[in-house]
Motif scaffolding. Structure first.
Motif, PDB file in Angstrom:
ATOM      1  N   ALA A 176      39.799 -67.035  -0.807  1.00 59.97           N
ATOM      2  CA  ALA A 176      40.753 -66.820  -1.894  1.00 59.97           C
ATOM      3  C   ALA A 176      42.189 -66.797  -1.375  1.00 59.97           C
ATOM      4  CB  ALA A 176      40.428 -65.521  -2.625  1.00 59.97           C
ATOM      5  N   LEU A 177      42.411 -66.204  -0.195  1.00 61.11           N
ATOM      6  CA  LEU A 177      43.756 -66.177   0.375  1.00 61.11           C
ATOM      7  C   LEU A 177      44.222 -67.582   0.752  1.00 61.11           C
ATOM      8  CD1 LEU A 177      43.574 -62.971   2.615  1.00 61.11           C
ATOM      9  CD2 LEU A 177      44.891 -63.278   0.508  1.00 61.11           C
ATOM     10  N   LEU A 178      43.290 -68.423   1.196  1.00 61.04           N
ATOM     11  CA  LEU A 178      43.650 -69.792   1.555  1.00 61.04           C
ATOM     12  C   LEU A 178      43.989 -70.631   0.330  1.00 61.04           C
ATOM     13  CD1 LEU A 178      40.985 -70.525   4.350  1.00 61.04           C
ATOM     14  CD2 LEU A 178      43.435 -70.116   4.652  1.00 61.04           C
ATOM     15  N   VAL A 179      43.238 -70.436  -0.761  1.00 64.60           N
ATOM     16  CA  VAL A 179      43.444 -71.236  -1.976  1.00 64.60           C
ATOM     17  C   VAL A 179      44.511 -70.634  -2.885  1.00 64.60           C
ATOM     18  CG1 VAL A 179      42.291 -72.212  -4.011  1.00 64.60           C
ATOM     19  CG2 VAL A 179      41.066 -72.054  -1.831  1.00 64.60           C
ATOM     20  N   SER A 180      44.639 -69.295  -2.859  1.00 65.95           N
ATOM     21  CA  SER A 180      45.609 -68.552  -3.684  1.00 65.95           C
ATOM     22  C   SER A 180      45.434 -68.803  -5.179  1.00 65.95           C
ATOM     23  CB  SER A 180      47.042 -68.909  -3.271  1.00 65.95           C
ATOM     24  OG  SER A 180      47.308 -68.459  -1.968  1.00 65.95           O
ATOM     25  N   PRO A 181      44.264 -68.471  -5.762  1.00 64.65           N
ATOM     26  CA  PRO A 181      44.103 -68.592  -7.214  1.00 64.65           C
ATOM     27  C   PRO A 181      44.994 -67.584  -7.926  1.00 64.65           C
ATOM     28  CG  PRO A 181      42.272 -67.361  -6.283  1.00 64.65           C
ATOM     29  CD  PRO A 181      43.082 -67.887  -5.116  1.00 64.65           C
ATOM     30  N   GLY A 182      45.525 -67.961  -9.074  1.00 65.43           N
ATOM     31  CA  GLY A 182      46.371 -67.065  -9.864  1.00 65.43           C
ATOM     32  C   GLY A 182      47.852 -67.255  -9.675  1.00 65.43           C
ATOM     33  N   GLN A 183      48.273 -68.095  -8.710  1.00 65.82           N
ATOM     34  CA  GLN A 183      49.693 -68.353  -8.519  1.00 65.82           C
ATOM     35  C   GLN A 183      50.253 -69.091  -9.740  1.00 65.82           C
ATOM     36  OE1 GLN A 183      51.664 -67.294  -6.308  1.00 65.82           O
ATOM     37  NE2 GLN A 183      50.576 -66.927  -4.384  1.00 65.82           N
TER      38      GLN A 183
ATOM     39  N   THR B 127      26.618 -70.777 -26.603  1.00 59.98           N
ATOM     40  CA  THR B 127      27.169 -70.864 -27.951  1.00 59.98           C
ATOM     41  C   THR B 127      28.379 -69.958 -28.081  1.00 59.98           C
ATOM     42  OG1 THR B 127      24.994 -71.352 -28.909  1.00 59.98           O
ATOM     43  CG2 THR B 127      26.694 -70.563 -30.409  1.00 59.98           C
ATOM     44  N   GLU B 128      28.284 -68.766 -27.534  1.00 59.37           N
ATOM     45  CA  GLU B 128      29.372 -67.793 -27.660  1.00 59.37           C
ATOM     46  C   GLU B 128      30.520 -68.078 -26.691  1.00 59.37           C
ATOM     47  OE1 GLU B 128      26.622 -63.981 -29.088  1.00 59.37           O
ATOM     48  OE2 GLU B 128      27.349 -64.117 -27.025  1.00 59.37           O
ATOM     49  N   GLN B 129      30.204 -68.571 -25.494  1.00 64.09           N
ATOM     50  CA  GLN B 129      31.232 -68.745 -24.468  1.00 64.09           C
ATOM     51  C   GLN B 129      31.822 -70.157 -24.453  1.00 64.09           C
ATOM     52  OE1 GLN B 129      32.261 -66.156 -22.711  1.00 64.09           O
ATOM     53  NE2 GLN B 129      30.716 -64.776 -23.509  1.00 64.09           N
ATOM     54  N   GLY B 130      30.950 -71.154 -24.580  1.00 64.79           N
ATOM     55  CA  GLY B 130      31.433 -72.523 -24.490  1.00 64.79           C
ATOM     56  C   GLY B 130      32.027 -72.796 -23.118  1.00 64.79           C
ATOM     57  N   ILE B 131      32.895 -73.787 -23.049  1.00 64.87           N
ATOM     58  CA  ILE B 131      33.557 -74.091 -21.778  1.00 64.87           C
ATOM     59  C   ILE B 131      35.072 -73.900 -21.875  1.00 64.87           C
ATOM     60  CG2 ILE B 131      31.770 -75.700 -21.019  1.00 64.87           C
ATOM     61  CD1 ILE B 131      33.557 -77.978 -21.949  1.00 64.87           C
ATOM     62  N   GLY B 132      35.560 -73.610 -23.095  1.00 65.71           N
ATOM     63  CA  GLY B 132      37.004 -73.464 -23.286  1.00 65.71           C
ATOM     64  C   GLY B 132      37.592 -72.276 -22.553  1.00 65.71           C
ATOM     65  N   LEU B 133      36.763 -71.214 -22.360  1.00 64.26           N
ATOM     66  CA  LEU B 133      37.275 -70.018 -21.698  1.00 64.26           C
ATOM     67  C   LEU B 133      37.559 -70.249 -20.217  1.00 64.26           C
ATOM     68  CD1 LEU B 133      35.018 -67.249 -23.287  1.00 64.26           C
ATOM     69  CD2 LEU B 133      37.457 -67.571 -23.633  1.00 64.26           C
ATOM     70  N   PHE B 134      37.013 -71.318 -19.659  1.00 63.97           N
ATOM     71  CA  PHE B 134      37.219 -71.575 -18.240  1.00 63.97           C
ATOM     72  C   PHE B 134      38.615 -72.114 -17.937  1.00 63.97           C
ATOM     73  CE2 PHE B 134      32.595 -71.652 -18.403  1.00 63.97           C
ATOM     74  CZ  PHE B 134      32.265 -70.964 -17.256  1.00 63.97           C
ATOM     75  N   LEU B 135      39.227 -72.797 -18.908  1.00 62.28           N
ATOM     76  CA  LEU B 135      40.466 -73.519 -18.617  1.00 62.28           C
ATOM     77  C   LEU B 135      41.612 -72.626 -18.145  1.00 62.28           C
ATOM     78  CD1 LEU B 135      40.359 -76.166 -21.497  1.00 62.28           C
ATOM     79  CD2 LEU B 135      39.601 -76.391 -19.113  1.00 62.28           C
ATOM     80  N   PRO B 136      41.895 -71.482 -18.814  1.00 58.51           N
ATOM     81  CA  PRO B 136      43.028 -70.661 -18.355  1.00 58.51           C
ATOM     82  C   PRO B 136      42.829 -70.069 -16.961  1.00 58.51           C
ATOM     83  CG  PRO B 136      42.404 -70.100 -20.604  1.00 58.51           C
ATOM     84  CD  PRO B 136      41.313 -70.946 -20.048  1.00 58.51           C
ATOM     85  N   VAL B 137      41.594 -69.852 -16.577  1.00 61.36           N
ATOM     86  CA  VAL B 137      41.314 -69.223 -15.278  1.00 61.36           C
ATOM     87  C   VAL B 137      40.500 -70.177 -14.398  1.00 61.36           C
ATOM     88  CG1 VAL B 137      41.499 -66.839 -16.056  1.00 61.36           C
ATOM     89  CG2 VAL B 137      39.336 -68.056 -16.344  1.00 61.36           C
ATOM     90  N   LEU B 138      40.791 -71.446 -14.500  1.00 59.37           N
ATOM     91  CA  LEU B 138      40.001 -72.464 -13.816  1.00 59.37           C
ATOM     92  C   LEU B 138      40.016 -72.277 -12.297  1.00 59.37           C
ATOM     93  CD1 LEU B 138      38.254 -74.969 -14.151  1.00 59.37           C
ATOM     94  CD2 LEU B 138      40.332 -76.364 -14.050  1.00 59.37           C
ATOM     95  N   THR B 139      41.177 -71.950 -11.736  1.00 63.28           N
ATOM     96  CA  THR B 139      41.240 -71.790 -10.280  1.00 63.28           C
ATOM     97  C   THR B 139      40.394 -70.607  -9.822  1.00 63.28           C
ATOM     98  OG1 THR B 139      43.272 -70.475 -10.509  1.00 63.28           O
ATOM     99  CG2 THR B 139      43.515 -72.840 -10.054  1.00 63.28           C
ATOM    100  N   TYR B 140      40.426 -69.533 -10.615  1.00 63.07           N
ATOM    101  CA  TYR B 140      39.587 -68.366 -10.302  1.00 63.07           C
ATOM    102  C   TYR B 140      38.113 -68.742 -10.320  1.00 63.07           C
ATOM    103  CZ  TYR B 140      36.874 -64.149 -11.330  1.00 63.07           C
ATOM    104  OH  TYR B 140      35.915 -63.161 -11.328  1.00 63.07           O
ATOM    105  N   VAL B 141      37.700 -69.465 -11.355  1.00 66.80           N
ATOM    106  CA  VAL B 141      36.299 -69.861 -11.493  1.00 66.80           C
ATOM    107  C   VAL B 141      35.876 -70.763 -10.346  1.00 66.80           C
ATOM    108  CG1 VAL B 141      34.674 -71.184 -12.903  1.00 66.80           C
ATOM    109  CG2 VAL B 141      36.240 -69.573 -13.992  1.00 66.80           C
ATOM    110  N   LEU B 142      36.708 -71.749 -10.004  1.00 63.38           N
ATOM    111  CA  LEU B 142      36.356 -72.694  -8.947  1.00 63.38           C
ATOM    112  C   LEU B 142      36.247 -72.004  -7.589  1.00 63.38           C
ATOM    113  CD1 LEU B 142      38.524 -75.804  -9.934  1.00 63.38           C
ATOM    114  CD2 LEU B 142      36.057 -75.477 -10.245  1.00 63.38           C
ATOM    115  N   VAL B 143      37.199 -71.111  -7.298  1.00 59.39           N
ATOM    116  CA  VAL B 143      37.161 -70.392  -6.020  1.00 59.39           C
ATOM    117  C   VAL B 143      35.940 -69.480  -5.966  1.00 59.39           C
ATOM    118  CG1 VAL B 143      38.337 -68.692  -4.571  1.00 59.39           C
ATOM    119  CG2 VAL B 143      39.639 -70.530  -5.643  1.00 59.39           C
ATOM    120  N   LEU B 144      35.660 -68.786  -7.071  1.00 61.82           N
ATOM    121  CA  LEU B 144      34.525 -67.871  -7.106  1.00 61.82           C
ATOM    122  C   LEU B 144      33.204 -68.626  -6.932  1.00 61.82           C
ATOM    123  CD1 LEU B 144      33.228 -65.149  -7.465  1.00 61.82           C
ATOM    124  CD2 LEU B 144      33.507 -65.365  -9.945  1.00 61.82           C
ATOM    125  N   VAL B 145      33.035 -69.708  -7.683  1.00 60.24           N
ATOM    126  CA  VAL B 145      31.805 -70.489  -7.561  1.00 60.24           C
ATOM    127  C   VAL B 145      31.676 -71.073  -6.155  1.00 60.24           C
ATOM    128  CG1 VAL B 145      30.579 -72.543  -8.382  1.00 60.24           C
ATOM    129  CG2 VAL B 145      31.669 -71.005 -10.028  1.00 60.24           C
TER     130      VAL B 145
END
Length: 452
Positions: free
Chosen positions: A107-114, A214-232
């Motif tokens: 996470a420090l190398l990628v710096s998600p949330g900047q 159905t409840e989550q979809g994929i739209g919720l990922f977009l604002p925090v995409l870097t967080y999701v990608l780093v976490l996964v």
């Protein structure tokens, strides 16, 4: 082609249920019909999925109790039990500490949330949970009321009480034989109940996955995409890299064979997002598929489901770096060391149930001075991330269980090497011959005199 050869395995059926549930969930999410979402998804799908998870959790407490009693009796020596417990505890803490350290480094190398924009984010209604002291955490392991511990499914307290009871059983020698025989029968009965519940697994998984997407979809990922990608990415690195390295270094076993044989448990963990609910499946994979003796696995698997939180620790590390970047806070080396220590300690005695990671994260954030309200930024995607990290958690449980079994000479290498061992094409069913073989491993000769 015979009927047996043409029959789909349970694992295949579950994967079909997962795939169709995912497809239906995304379709219903795109349609966005309020009546369908309320009555069909929130109503029927939610009811059916909850019934399946409840049925799995219904098995956990009695299965852990009877299996652990049989396991302690099967070990037959308090000194060996202490050695198995010490190895398990040390390995679980080591994998958790390694997991969060690697996650923070990535996470420090990628710096998600900047450069994250806070506009439109609802941070109301998020409250912190006070972190217990280290001493209180360990004190809570001992139950004041064992009946209450069983009623409330306090797993670490149940494990402690059952181990103490098992030691007393060993100390009574031959006088304990009727009690242990009764526990043997109840353990076999619980495994048959697992068969019954597992028959409904494809349908339960379908409803759980369909409701989630159905409840989550994929739209919720977009604002925090870097967080999701780093976490996964961190979760997958730990799953396929760190844990497999632990397995190879400490046991010499083939990681590819292990990953193939743990697959059913990973699927159930992903579907239920609960380490505790997955205990019956994990236990079967470790014993029947991999050849670990029940005397070891019946201790290490429930123990791991309670204290081993590799995936959750990774989430805490990535989330802390993400929120520190969002709020422009420099935690420094001391802050991140605090995060590592808190995550390891918080994993001890934390329930293996869906959503517990958020509770643990509030403790970690409060310790390093980050705003608790920031959790709202990642809360929307947490359910889906919880599913992935639970699969990582139970994989860690299985890795440690196999390592301990191998180092104790309690792993049948012929079973481990046989791709068909213990199961009928992964469908979690065991034939009479295999059941007799498993029983011979489960019930070794007992001591005829009290343990020293």
């Amino acid at each position: 082609m015979s009927a047996k050869a043409g029959r789909l395995s349970l694992t295949t059926k579950v994967m079909i249920g997962m795939g169709t549930g995912l497809a239906l969930g995304l379709i219903l999410n795109a349609i966005g019909n309020e009546a369908i979402n309320t009555h069909l998804v929130g109503g029927f799908f939610g009811m059916a999925g909850a019934m399946f998870v409840n049925a799995l959790q219904m098995l956990v407490v009695p299965l852990v109790f009877f299996s652990l009693i049989c396991g302690v009796a099967g070990i037959g020596d308090v000194r060996i039990l202490g050695r198995v417990g010490g190895k398990s505890f040390g390995l679980y803490l080591a994998t958790t500490a390694t997991a969060i350290a690697v996650a923070i480094l990535i996470a420090l190398l990628v710096s998600p949330g900047q450069g994250f924009v806070m506009d439109g984010v609802d941070t109301s209604g998020v409250t912190a949970r006070e972190a217990p002291s280290v001493w209180q955490t360990f004190a809570n392991i001992v139950p004041k009321n064992p009946v209450a511990a069983f009623a409330n499914a306090e797993m670490l307290q149940i494990i402690f009480y059952t181990i103490v009871l098992g030691i007393a059983v060993l100390m009574l020698g031959d006088r304990s034989t009727p009690f242990v025989d009764a526990c043997d029968y109840m353990n076999a009965l619980m495994m048959k109940l697992v068969d019954v519940v597992m028959a409904f697994a494809p349908y339960g998984v379908f409803f759980l996955i369909a409701k989630t997407f159905t409840e989550q979809g994929i739209g919720l990922f977009l604002p925090v995409l870097t967080y999701v990608l780093v976490l996964v990415g961190a979760l997958l690195l730990h799953l396929f890299g760190t844990l497999m390295l632990f397995l190879k270094l400490f046991s010499g076993l083939d990681p590819f064979t292990f990953m193939k044989k743990i697959r059913p448990a990973q699927i159930f963990a992903f579907s239920t997002a609960s380490s505790n609910a997955t205990i019956p499946v994990t236990l079967r994979c470790v014993t029947e598929r991999m050849g670990a003796r029940n005397s070891v696995a019946s201790f290490t698997v429930p123990f791991g489901a309670t204290i081993n939180m590799d995936g959750t620790a990774i989430m805490q590390g990535v989330a802390t770096v993400f929120l520190a970047n969002v709020y422009g806070v420099d935690l420094g080396i001391g802050g991140y060391l605090t995060v590592i220590g808190m995550a390891v300690l918080a994993s001890i005695g934390t329930a293996g149930v869906p959503g517990v990671g958020m509770i643990m994260l509030t403790m970690v954030l409060s310790q390093v001075g980050l705003p608790i309200e920031g959790i709202a930024l990642i809360l929307g995607v947490d359910r889906l991330m919880d599913m992935i990290r639970t699969a990582v958690n139970i994989t860690g449980d299985a890795v440690v269980s196999v390592i301990v079994a191998k180092t104790e000479g309690q792993l049948d290498m012929a079973v481990y090497a046989d791709p068909q061992a213990g199961l009928d094409e992964d469908d979690l069913q065991i034939d009479p011959a295999a059941e007799a073989e498993l029983a011979s491993h489960t019930h070794p000769p007992r001591r005829s005199r009290p343990a020293e």
